[in-house]
Design a protein around this motif. Sequence first.
Motif, PDB file in Angstrom:
ATOM      1  N   ASP A  40       0.587  16.508  12.856  1.00 32.13           N
ATOM      2  CA  ASP A  40      -0.246  15.498  13.517  1.00 32.13           C
ATOM      3  C   ASP A  40      -1.576  15.282  12.800  1.00 32.13           C
ATOM      4  OD1 ASP A  40       1.681  15.211  15.553  1.00 32.13           O
ATOM      5  OD2 ASP A  40       0.863  16.945  16.622  1.00 32.13           O
ATOM      6  N   ARG A  41      -1.665  15.752  11.564  1.00 32.58           N
ATOM      7  CA  ARG A  41      -2.935  15.642  10.839  1.00 32.58           C
ATOM      8  C   ARG A  41      -3.355  14.196  10.595  1.00 32.58           C
ATOM      9  NH1 ARG A  41      -2.269  20.229   6.120  1.00 32.58           N
ATOM     10  NH2 ARG A  41      -3.407  21.874   7.237  1.00 32.58           N
ATOM     11  N   SER A  42      -4.638  13.959  10.811  1.00 37.78           N
ATOM     12  CA  SER A  42      -5.188  12.620  10.605  1.00 37.78           C
ATOM     13  C   SER A  42      -5.468  12.362   9.132  1.00 37.78           C
ATOM     14  CB  SER A  42      -6.493  12.488  11.390  1.00 37.78           C
ATOM     15  OG  SER A  42      -7.183  11.325  10.998  1.00 37.78           O
ATOM     16  N   LYS A  43      -5.198  11.144   8.699  1.00 38.16           N
ATOM     17  CA  LYS A  43      -5.551  10.735   7.340  1.00 38.16           C
ATOM     18  C   LYS A  43      -6.929  10.096   7.290  1.00 38.16           C
ATOM     19  CE  LYS A  43      -0.803  10.364   5.858  1.00 38.16           C
ATOM     20  NZ  LYS A  43       0.350   9.467   5.691  1.00 38.16           N
ATOM     21  N   MET A  44      -7.638  10.133   8.397  1.00 40.48           N
ATOM     22  CA  MET A  44      -8.989   9.577   8.448  1.00 40.48           C
ATOM     23  C   MET A  44     -10.059  10.656   8.654  1.00 40.48           C
ATOM     24  SD  MET A  44      -9.109   6.080   8.357  1.00 40.48           S
ATOM     25  CE  MET A  44      -8.255   6.331   6.798  1.00 40.48           C
ATOM     26  N   ALA A  63      -2.146  -1.663   0.464  1.00 38.25           N
ATOM     27  CA  ALA A  63      -2.825  -1.090  -0.708  1.00 38.25           C
ATOM     28  C   ALA A  63      -3.764   0.046  -0.309  1.00 38.25           C
ATOM     29  CB  ALA A  63      -3.587  -2.178  -1.448  1.00 38.25           C
ATOM     30  N   ILE A  64      -4.497  -0.141   0.782  1.00 37.94           N
ATOM     31  CA  ILE A  64      -5.452   0.911   1.175  1.00 37.94           C
ATOM     32  C   ILE A  64      -4.695   2.132   1.676  1.00 37.94           C
ATOM     33  CG2 ILE A  64      -5.952   0.424   3.637  1.00 37.94           C
ATOM     34  CD1 ILE A  64      -8.661   0.991   1.040  1.00 37.94           C
ATOM     35  N   GLU A  65      -3.545   1.919   2.306  1.00 41.63           N
ATOM     36  CA  GLU A  65      -2.767   3.068   2.797  1.00 41.63           C
ATOM     37  C   GLU A  65      -2.361   3.987   1.640  1.00 41.63           C
ATOM     38  OE1 GLU A  65       0.933   2.237   4.869  1.00 41.63           O
ATOM     39  OE2 GLU A  65       0.894   4.231   5.777  1.00 41.63           O
ATOM     40  N   LEU A  89     -14.265   5.225   1.452  1.00 40.72           N
ATOM     41  CA  LEU A  89     -14.569   6.440   0.685  1.00 40.72           C
ATOM     42  C   LEU A  89     -13.586   6.566  -0.482  1.00 40.72           C
ATOM     43  CD1 LEU A  89     -16.384   9.210   1.092  1.00 40.72           C
ATOM     44  CD2 LEU A  89     -14.076  10.152   1.292  1.00 40.72           C
ATOM     45  N   SER A  90     -14.116   6.844  -1.667  1.00 42.85           N
ATOM     46  CA  SER A  90     -13.247   6.857  -2.855  1.00 42.85           C
ATOM     47  C   SER A  90     -12.525   8.186  -3.020  1.00 42.85           C
ATOM     48  CB  SER A  90     -14.086   6.578  -4.103  1.00 42.85           C
ATOM     49  OG  SER A  90     -14.933   7.688  -4.345  1.00 42.85           O
ATOM     50  N   LEU A  91     -11.431   8.119  -3.762  1.00 43.96           N
ATOM     51  CA  LEU A  91     -10.696   9.336  -4.136  1.00 43.96           C
ATOM     52  C   LEU A  91     -11.616  10.272  -4.921  1.00 43.96           C
ATOM     53  CD1 LEU A  91      -7.861  10.731  -4.206  1.00 43.96           C
ATOM     54  CD2 LEU A  91      -7.382   9.432  -6.285  1.00 43.96           C
ATOM     55  N   ASP A  92     -12.511   9.704  -5.724  1.00 44.70           N
ATOM     56  CA  ASP A  92     -13.459  10.531  -6.486  1.00 44.70           C
ATOM     57  C   ASP A  92     -14.335  11.376  -5.566  1.00 44.70           C
ATOM     58  OD1 ASP A  92     -12.527   9.567  -8.845  1.00 44.70           O
ATOM     59  OD2 ASP A  92     -14.208   8.193  -9.222  1.00 44.70           O
ATOM     60  N   SER A  93     -14.799  10.786  -4.470  1.00 43.15           N
ATOM     61  CA  SER A  93     -15.635  11.546  -3.542  1.00 43.15           C
ATOM     62  C   SER A  93     -14.858  12.711  -2.933  1.00 43.15           C
ATOM     63  CB  SER A  93     -16.176  10.640  -2.423  1.00 43.15           C
ATOM     64  OG  SER A  93     -17.211   9.813  -2.915  1.00 43.15           O
ATOM     65  N   ASP A 110      -3.505   7.790   1.561  1.00 40.97           N
ATOM     66  CA  ASP A 110      -2.524   8.884   1.474  1.00 40.97           C
ATOM     67  C   ASP A 110      -2.911   9.873   0.373  1.00 40.97           C
ATOM     68  OD1 ASP A 110      -1.040   7.892   3.536  1.00 40.97           O
ATOM     69  OD2 ASP A 110       0.586   7.096   2.303  1.00 40.97           O
ATOM     70  N   LYS A 111      -3.334   9.334  -0.761  1.00 39.94           N
ATOM     71  CA  LYS A 111      -3.727  10.207  -1.883  1.00 39.94           C
ATOM     72  C   LYS A 111      -4.924  11.072  -1.510  1.00 39.94           C
ATOM     73  CE  LYS A 111      -2.164   7.563  -5.886  1.00 39.94           C
ATOM     74  NZ  LYS A 111      -2.468   6.168  -6.164  1.00 39.94           N
ATOM     75  N   LYS A 112      -5.906  10.457  -0.861  1.00 47.43           N
ATOM     76  CA  LYS A 112      -7.113  11.201  -0.470  1.00 47.43           C
ATOM     77  C   LYS A 112      -6.754  12.323   0.495  1.00 47.43           C
ATOM     78  CE  LYS A 112      -9.322   7.538   1.002  1.00 47.43           C
ATOM     79  NZ  LYS A 112     -10.314   6.594   1.560  1.00 47.43           N
ATOM     80  N   ALA A 113      -5.950  11.988   1.509  1.00 50.75           N
ATOM     81  CA  ALA A 113      -5.596  12.983   2.524  1.00 50.75           C
ATOM     82  C   ALA A 113      -4.794  14.113   1.892  1.00 50.75           C
ATOM     83  CB  ALA A 113      -4.808  12.322   3.650  1.00 50.75           C
TER      84      ALA A 113
END
Length: 355
Positions: free
Chosen positions: A287-291, A257-259, A335-339, A263-266
């Motif tokens: 090679d971009r990080s999603k974090m 679920a968090i992935e 960290l939220s998608l809103d942020s 993914d959406k945030k990144a």
Amino acid sequence: MKKHNFYAGPCILPQEVLLKASEAVQDFNGLGLSLIEISHRSTDFVAVMDKAQSLALELLGLKEKGYTALFLQGGASLQFLMVAYNLLERKAGYLNTGTWSEKAIKEAKIFGEIEELASSKDKGFNYIPKMYGIPTDLDYLHITSNNTIYGTQMNSFPKTKVPLVCDMSSDIFSRELNYSQFDLIYAGAQKNMGPAGATLVIVKEDILGKVSRVIPSMLNYKVHISKDSMFNTPSVFATYVSMLTMQWLKDLGGVKAIEEINDKKAQLLYSEIDLNPMFKGYAAKEDRSKMNVTFNLTDEKLQSTFDKMCADAGVVGIKGHRSVGGYRASIYNALSLDSVGVLVDVMSDLEQSKG
Ligand SMILES: *Cc1c(COP(=O)(O)O)cnc(C)c1O
């Protein structure tokens, strides 16, 4: 006003976790005592440690597969040497993907021969090396799954029969992987799991006990396993808050679920970086990080303007690491998608006003 917290570590934790943690500091489990003023051997705290260990294995799909989860101290940095102390008899292989890998290599050299199988130093560690051979006579192979400083992340992992050791400090619990391909995983809590002060080590027991040197008790995984992470007083507060964060993640639906959210945030942030001419990304695209999202202004003279716009919007912690410069937005689990949306709005406002 609560800020939009993009710090790289220590970093954002879920608001409800902070609330529960602060309650437990006042009165833990209705005992009339604080969490941090009771014995670590009390029933209530032993239950916390058991739960933390069990949640860590459960979230990674490693239950009943021969692994033990430990909550130790000394940060990921102590693991740089503890791994070698416990596993290195003759020769180990390391993938050099940045400052943290280099530090791990430096410590391991104290204990044996280190072969650097590949390095991305030639391009400021902005990519993950992919073509390299892996000798079959290594005691283990050490990799760093996410390079916090440069914003690169491994998406595929070396296939090898030698034990695979992974520093997962900044992306543990962020995505679905076949975690049983790793024989030892370690992570400082303060990037994606909890407060500084606890280090999660997940080790497959059958890789231990193979070196001939005498290992001091505090540095010996076997000792910590036999004492259930209670050989000495554990970091009670950091372990408790890590447990709460893992429980929060489980209630949310676990790493799967968090992935999806990660993914959406990144995607939101990287597409702004790619489409907005005021910015350019630092890491190689594949090679971009999603974090940890690293980027620069195309016109450095706009730095103070952009910094002020971020501050006005409540965006904090995006200054790049001192060794890279530019910007780094850490978009960890809590960290939220809103942020991320707020940061992206500021980036597009900069384009509107200056572009
Ligand atoms: C932060 C970090 C470390 C160092 O962690 P400490 O707990 O401060 O020792 C090691 N490796 C990675 C990938 C990190 O992000």
